[in-house]
Design an enzyme around this catalytic site. Structure first.
Site, PDB file in Angstrom:
ATOM      1  N   SER A  93       0.793  -1.227   0.000  1.00  0.00           N
ATOM      2  CA  SER A  93       0.000   0.000   0.000  1.00  0.00           C
ATOM      3  C   SER A  93       0.828   1.281   0.000  1.00  0.00           C
ATOM      4  CB  SER A  93      -0.948   0.012   1.201  1.00  0.00           C
ATOM      5  OG  SER A  93      -0.233  -0.094   2.407  1.00  0.00           O
TER       6      SER A  93
ATOM      7  N   HIS B  14      -5.192  -3.140  -3.033  1.00  0.00           N
ATOM      8  CA  HIS B  14      -4.695  -2.244  -4.085  1.00  0.00           C
ATOM      9  C   HIS B  14      -4.406  -2.972  -5.384  1.00  0.00           C
ATOM     10  CE1 HIS B  14      -4.416   1.058  -1.218  1.00  0.00           C
ATOM     11  NE2 HIS B  14      -3.966   0.143  -0.362  1.00  0.00           N
TER      12      HIS B  14
ATOM     13  N   LYS C  44     -11.559   0.773  -2.733  1.00  0.00           N
ATOM     14  CA  LYS C  44     -10.553   1.439  -3.573  1.00  0.00           C
ATOM     15  C   LYS C  44     -11.059   1.508  -5.013  1.00  0.00           C
ATOM     16  CE  LYS C  44      -7.614   0.856   0.064  1.00  0.00           C
ATOM     17  NZ  LYS C  44      -8.197   0.561   1.323  1.00  0.00           N
TER      18      LYS C  44
HETATM   19  N1  PMP Z   1      -5.437  -3.666   3.235  1.00  0.00           N
HETATM   20  C1  PMP Z   1      -4.671  -2.748   2.635  1.00  0.00           C
HETATM   21  C2  PMP Z   1      -3.443  -3.208   1.932  1.00  0.00           C
HETATM   22  C3  PMP Z   1      -5.034  -1.396   2.671  1.00  0.00           C
HETATM   23  O1  PMP Z   1      -4.266  -0.467   2.106  1.00  0.00           O
HETATM   24  C4  PMP Z   1      -6.223  -1.027   3.337  1.00  0.00           C
HETATM   25  C5  PMP Z   1      -6.735   0.414   3.389  1.00  0.00           C
HETATM   26  N2  PMP Z   1      -5.923   1.426   3.263  1.00  0.00           N
HETATM   27  C6  PMP Z   1      -6.978  -2.018   3.959  1.00  0.00           C
HETATM   28  C7  PMP Z   1      -6.573  -3.329   3.876  1.00  0.00           C
HETATM   29  C8  PMP Z   1      -8.220  -1.671   4.699  1.00  0.00           C
HETATM   30  O2  PMP Z   1      -9.276  -1.496   3.810  1.00  0.00           O
HETATM   31  P1  PMP Z   1     -10.501  -0.515   4.194  1.00  0.00           P
HETATM   32  O3  PMP Z   1     -10.035   0.868   3.938  1.00  0.00           O
HETATM   33  O4  PMP Z   1     -11.582  -0.952   3.268  1.00  0.00           O
HETATM   34  O5  PMP Z   1     -10.811  -0.758   5.616  1.00  0.00           O
END
Ligand code: PMP
Length: 388
Positions: free
Chosen positions: A177, A205, A236
């Site tokens: 991420s 992602h 996303k």
């Molecule tokens: N996994 C990853 C790799 C993320 O980047 C994120 C959110 N930034 C999440 C899980 C969590 O997802 P959510 O925003 O839908 O809670």
């Protein structure tokens, strides 16, 4: 409360204080803030689907038809028929037997990992995995062994040398991420097979971004069916909210019974589910959106690399622009904002000390002219600040 105030002051002295800023989105890539219009280069809205007419219409119709709240957890009264439709569509998209929705990606990771792993089990986790994976590991009663980022030699060694009386689970982000690079899933699957370990991939992602039709990391390696737990989000590229687990029917039945973040939380609203379903259908009908996203990302990456910026080996829609120092990263983001461009400065503890950066995210909805403007602004300010 004085203790809290002191802690905040200390955080500010370290240039690590975070503040909430209000935005009013105008469309997928433009937002207003404090009376001014900005170009959004910090959202994970990779395909621009938050503002697709069909997605908005689906959310509005679901609200008008079914009301705004689900009224209960899925296991009590909140299991709206739309859930079944979205889960069946997700399972077909991920080429798995079944899928299960959670309220957020965060809750999916926490619920999946803490229910699958218990005392006597060992989790092998990449050092750059998302915070929600880390928290899932902490909540489980198993032991967590962290391996260096994408370091397959170390993972192999740890799998061989770590005593384990129970289950082994290897967990990794598919697309990382903050770095935008991709897990070495071919090696991970091979090592897991040898060690009789389960494999879990977080495609937050990667969904809608990599692999044929945007089907994610396993698809991009030709490894669909070989990942035991495929986790992802609707928050996303799918323009909505929610997380999911995709895998075998037995995995899904197990999670329905054991994952506490699934069991003890009110189900998502019908509008959210309908929006996710519409977005997923658009992605299946228009895979060229993924090609547009990747072309946009490649264009900006090339411009930045040619100017001398380190983008950390990213090959996806997340472009880290390495800065190093936290205060410098904040200054960089501030100067970009003055130019009308919103970019996040990412600092510790999200990334290690000395690895602060701008996190620039590209969308299929950005125009070439906008990406050129972003590249020029980053280059000018980067030179001014001595980053390049
Ligand atoms: N996994 C990853 C790799 C993320 O980047 C994120 C959110 N930034 C999440 C899980 C969590 O997802 P959510 O925003 O839908 O809670």
């Amino acid at each position: 409360m004085d203790i809290l105030q002191h802690a905040l002051e200390q955080t500010e002295r370290e240039n690590l204080l975070r503040r909430l800023v209000d935005y009013i989105p105008r469309d997928a890539v433009h937002a207003d803030s404090e009376g001014r219009q900005y170009l959004m280069m910090a959202a994970n809205n990779y395909l621009g689907l938050t503002h697709h007419p069909r997605v908005r219409q689906a959310a509005a119709s679901a609200s008008l038809t079914y009301g705004t709240g689900s009224g209960g957890s899925r296991l009590t009264t909140g299991n709206h028929l739309l859930y079944r439709q979205l889960e069946t569509t997700l399972a077909a998209f991920k080429r798995t037997e079944a899928a299960l929705l959670f309220n957020t990606g965060y809750m999916a990771n926490v619920g999946i990992i803490s229910s699958l792993v218990g005392k006597g089990d060992v989790i092998f986790s990449d050092e750059l995995n998302h915070a929600s994976i880390i928290d899932g590991c902490r909540l489980s009663r198993g032991r967590t062994v962290v391996y260096g980022h994408n370091n397959m030699n170390q993972l192999a060694e740890l799998l061989t040398n770590t005593a384990c009386s129970g289950r082994r689970l290897i967990v990794t982000d598919g697309v990382f991420s903050m770095d935008g690079d991709i897990a070495r899933l071919d090696d991970i699957v091979r090592l897991a097979h040898k060690a009789d370990a389960l494999v879990m991939v977080d495609d937050a992602h990667a969904t809608g971004v990599i692999g044929p039709g945007g089907r994610g990391t396993a698809a991009s390696f030709g490894l669909e069916g070989q990942v035991h737990i495929s986790m992802g989000t609707l928050s996303k590229s799918l323009g909505s909210e929610g997380g999911y687990a995709a895998g075998s029917q037995v995995l899904i039945d197990y999670l329905i019974n054991k994952a506490r973040s699934f069991i003890f939380s009110t189900a998502l609203a019908p509008a959210t589910i309908a929006a996710g379903l519409a977005a997923l259908n658009i992605l299946s009908e228009q895979p060229e959106l993924v090609d547009q996203l990747m072309a946009n990302a490649a264009f900006l990456r090339k411009e930045l690399n040619q100017a001398g910026f380190d983008t950390c080996g990213s090959t996806t829609a997340i472009l880290p622009v390495m800065v190093g120092d936290a205060a410098l990263a904040v200054e960089f983001a501030y100067l970009l904002r003055k130019e009308g461009i919103i970019v996040s400065a990412i600092r510790p503890p999200t990334v290690p000390a000395g690895a602060s950066r701008l996190r620039v995210t590209v969308s299929a909805a950005h125009s070439q002219a906008e990406l050129t403007k972003v590249s020029q602004a980053i280059c000018t300010i980067g030179r001014q600040l001595g980053v390049i």
